[in-house]
Design a protein around this motif. Structure first.
Motif, mmCIF file in Angstrom:
data_model
loop_
_atom_site.group_PDB
_atom_site.id
_atom_site.type_symbol
_atom_site.label_atom_id
_atom_site.label_comp_id
_atom_site.label_asym_id
_atom_site.label_seq_id
_atom_site.Cartn_x
_atom_site.Cartn_y
_atom_site.Cartn_z
ATOM 1 N N SER A 154 -15.634 32.943 1.939
ATOM 2 C CA SER A 154 -15.219 34.584 1.625
ATOM 3 C C SER A 154 -16.378 35.469 1.056
ATOM 4 C CB SER A 154 -14.398 34.643 0.959
ATOM 5 O OG SER A 154 -14.696 34.503 -0.669
ATOM 6 N N VAL A 155 -16.400 36.647 1.235
ATOM 7 C CA VAL A 155 -17.969 37.236 0.784
ATOM 8 C C VAL A 155 -17.870 37.219 -1.169
ATOM 9 C CG1 VAL A 155 -19.287 39.895 0.394
ATOM 10 C CG2 VAL A 155 -18.005 38.789 2.797
ATOM 11 N N GLU A 156 -16.269 36.953 -1.248
ATOM 12 C CA GLU A 156 -16.630 37.301 -3.027
ATOM 13 C C GLU A 156 -17.217 35.649 -3.311
ATOM 14 O OE1 GLU A 156 -15.430 35.556 -6.472
ATOM 15 O OE2 GLU A 156 -14.481 34.306 -4.382
ATOM 16 N N ALA A 157 -17.002 34.599 -1.855
ATOM 17 C CA ALA A 157 -17.171 33.294 -2.898
ATOM 18 C C ALA A 157 -18.666 32.798 -3.063
ATOM 19 C CB ALA A 157 -16.268 32.049 -2.219
ATOM 20 N N LEU A 158 -18.961 33.244 -1.651
ATOM 21 C CA LEU A 158 -20.465 33.986 -1.316
ATOM 22 C C LEU A 158 -21.323 34.181 -2.091
ATOM 23 C CD1 LEU A 158 -23.167 33.318 0.390
ATOM 24 C CD2 LEU A 158 -22.519 35.368 1.478
ATOM 25 N N GLN A 159 -21.112 35.292 -3.143
ATOM 26 C CA GLN A 159 -21.335 35.883 -4.610
ATOM 27 C C GLN A 159 -21.518 34.857 -5.344
ATOM 28 O OE1 GLN A 159 -18.396 38.926 -4.692
ATOM 29 N NE2 GLN A 159 -19.863 40.590 -3.154
ATOM 30 N N ARG A 160 -21.180 33.767 -4.992
ATOM 31 C CA ARG A 160 -21.060 32.790 -6.038
ATOM 32 C C ARG A 160 -21.669 31.132 -6.043
ATOM 33 N NH1 ARG A 160 -15.995 30.339 -6.232
ATOM 34 N NH2 ARG A 160 -14.898 31.754 -5.872
ATOM 35 N N VAL A 161 -22.421 31.541 -5.129
ATOM 36 C CA VAL A 161 -23.324 31.019 -4.642
ATOM 37 C C VAL A 161 -25.346 31.147 -4.957
ATOM 38 C CG1 VAL A 161 -24.681 29.628 -2.320
ATOM 39 C CG2 VAL A 161 -22.052 30.396 -2.311
ATOM 40 N N HIS A 162 -25.848 30.555 -6.145
ATOM 41 C CA HIS A 162 -26.798 30.511 -6.475
ATOM 42 C C HIS A 162 -27.662 30.868 -5.500
ATOM 43 C CE1 HIS A 162 -24.318 30.115 -10.565
ATOM 44 N NE2 HIS A 162 -23.522 30.514 -9.649
ATOM 45 N N LEU A 163 -27.903 31.046 -4.638
ATOM 46 C CA LEU A 163 -29.520 30.860 -3.657
ATOM 47 C C LEU A 163 -29.232 32.528 -3.429
ATOM 48 C CD1 LEU A 163 -28.562 27.795 -1.341
ATOM 49 C CD2 LEU A 163 -30.142 28.244 -3.297
ATOM 50 N N PRO A 164 -31.194 32.985 -3.292
ATOM 51 C CA PRO A 164 -31.178 33.666 -3.071
ATOM 52 C C PRO A 164 -31.197 34.958 -1.579
ATOM 53 C CG PRO A 164 -33.696 33.060 -3.116
ATOM 54 C CD PRO A 164 -32.138 31.502 -3.630
ATOM 55 N N PHE A 165 -29.814 34.285 -0.401
ATOM 56 C CA PHE A 165 -30.140 34.671 0.644
ATOM 57 C C PHE A 165 -30.497 36.724 0.982
ATOM 58 C CE2 PHE A 165 -27.466 31.161 0.168
ATOM 59 C CZ PHE A 165 -27.662 30.484 1.423
ATOM 60 N N ILE A 182 -23.149 35.594 7.536
ATOM 61 C CA ILE A 182 -21.397 35.237 8.144
ATOM 62 C C ILE A 182 -20.559 34.873 7.273
ATOM 63 C CG2 ILE A 182 -20.774 33.993 10.395
ATOM 64 C CD1 ILE A 182 -23.520 34.914 11.573
ATOM 65 N N CYS A 183 -19.356 35.811 7.276
ATOM 66 C CA CYS A 183 -18.383 34.403 6.171
ATOM 67 C C CYS A 183 -17.106 34.737 6.300
ATOM 68 C CB CYS A 183 -18.337 35.639 4.716
ATOM 69 S SG CYS A 183 -19.858 35.907 3.896
ATOM 70 N N SER A 184 -15.506 33.240 6.119
ATOM 71 C CA SER A 184 -14.648 33.480 6.627
ATOM 72 C C SER A 184 -14.509 33.604 7.841
ATOM 73 C CB SER A 184 -14.000 34.932 6.540
ATOM 74 O OG SER A 184 -13.907 35.014 5.264
ATOM 75 N N HIS A 185 -15.369 32.066 7.957
ATOM 76 C CA HIS A 185 -15.404 31.625 9.484
ATOM 77 C C HIS A 185 -15.766 32.079 10.133
ATOM 78 C CE1 HIS A 185 -13.045 27.178 8.421
ATOM 79 N NE2 HIS A 185 -12.697 28.119 7.901
ATOM 80 N N GLY A 186 -16.779 33.435 10.041
ATOM 81 C CA GLY A 186 -16.783 34.491 11.049
ATOM 82 C C GLY A 186 -15.892 35.874 11.043
ATOM 83 N N GLY A 187 -14.900 35.335 10.355
ATOM 84 C CA GLY A 187 -14.338 37.389 10.022
ATOM 85 C C GLY A 187 -15.322 37.763 9.527
ATOM 86 N N THR A 188 -16.076 37.919 8.763
ATOM 87 C CA THR A 188 -16.553 38.677 8.208
ATOM 88 C C THR A 188 -18.567 38.800 8.344
ATOM 89 O OG1 THR A 188 -15.353 39.302 6.589
ATOM 90 C CG2 THR A 188 -17.751 40.105 6.385
ATOM 91 N N VAL A 189 -19.171 39.710 9.021
ATOM 92 C CA VAL A 189 -20.777 39.372 8.531
ATOM 93 C C VAL A 189 -20.970 40.583 7.702
ATOM 94 C CG1 VAL A 189 -22.421 40.694 9.928
ATOM 95 C CG2 VAL A 189 -20.723 39.214 11.246
ATOM 96 N N ILE A 190 -22.140 40.350 7.454
ATOM 97 C CA ILE A 190 -22.659 41.178 6.160
ATOM 98 C C ILE A 190 -24.177 41.955 6.656
ATOM 99 C CG2 ILE A 190 -20.995 41.606 4.580
ATOM 100 C CD1 ILE A 190 -22.818 39.194 3.389
#
Length: 260
Positions: A67-78, A83-91
């Motif tokens: 999810s977008v929330e779980a992506l925020q806990r990835v410590h890499l500077p994207f 594309i999150c949630s299997h493609g359900g959300t694009v930011i």
């Protein structure tokens, strides 16, 4: 060509893995943390080199089940969207929800709302004679994305693949299934990494001038990898094993590699 290559890359088991799958050493680097802030996933030394090369050489867009929330806990500077949630959300690059994709998903959810609402109960009823499961629906931006089922006693033997064989026809008509150990996801067909990557490329590279690369580890990544000009996979990944197995079978059946 003035633009750097555009890279779509899966995260878990491609760029890093949990400490359960690979015990960290002093040479490993923390890649993600859990909700309490404790280290969860790590990058091996070679993965660190690979990630640094990607971030220096390309515009990197994660394509993840997170999810977008779980992506925020990835410590890499994207810095170029995700594309999150299997493609359900694009930011987008500013970390805002892409409203064009949101409205596409919103309309699709409305058309399938009754089935999406009933999916957790359908899974519970279907599993009744197989064993005990728990289910829930993953939601993001007030939209139902997909439904998850997990066994309550997985140590007694996994049966989630058998559950799929007994699902009602209308579920299989409108959804696809992804199984990873004790994790079964029933995902509407309008939610997919491939469709989201196709949308992303069309919107953010309308002239088709970018060199597009992709990396992923699982069979569920194959769809979005096929959108790329070149793609790859980690050694010993699910995709790697699938390719090796099917190449071996093809050679055994025909007696040669290639086709006439």
């Amino acid at each position: 060509m003035k633009h750097k290559p555009l890279v779509f890359v899966d995260l878990d088991d491609t760029l890093f893995q949990t400490n359960r799958k690979s015990a960290p050493t002093d040479l490993h680097k923390i890649a993600t943390t859990d909700k309490s802030g404790q280290p969860l996933s790590y990058m091996k030394p070679k993965q660190q080199v690979f990630v640094n090369w990607l971030l220096d050489s390309a515009e990197v867009v994660p394509v993840t089940a997170r999810s977008v929330e779980a992506l925020q806990r990835v410590h890499l500077p994207f810095q170029y969207g995700a594309i999150c949630s299997h493609g359900g959300t694009v930011i987008d690059a500013q970390q805002n929800i892409d409203l064009d994709w949101f409205h596409i998903q919103q309309q699709a959810v409305a058309e399938l709302n009754d089935l999406l609402h009933e999916l957790p109960d359908i899974l519970l009823k279907t599993a009744h004679d197989l064993g005990s499961i728990r289910t829930w629906t993953v939601e993001e931006n007030d939209l139902k994305i997909y439904t998850v089922a997990k066994q309550n006693q997985p140590e007694d033997g996994l049966f989630l693949d058998q559950l799929v064989q007994h699902l009602p026809k209308d579920v299989l008509e409108h959804c696809y299934i992804h199984i990873n150990g004790n994790n079964l996801a029933v995902i509407p067909k309008f939610v997919s990494k491939q469709k989201a990557v196709e949308f992303f490329i069309k919107k953010y590279d309308p002239e088709g001038e970018r060199v597009i690369l992709g990396w992923g580890d699982s069979l569920s990544d194959a769809g979005f990898l096929g959108c790329c000009d070149w793609f790859g996979m980690p050694k010993n990944s699910q995709l790697d094993h699938f390719l090796a197995h099917n190449l071996s079978n093809d050679h055994r059946q025909k007696g040669f590699l290639g086709h006439v």
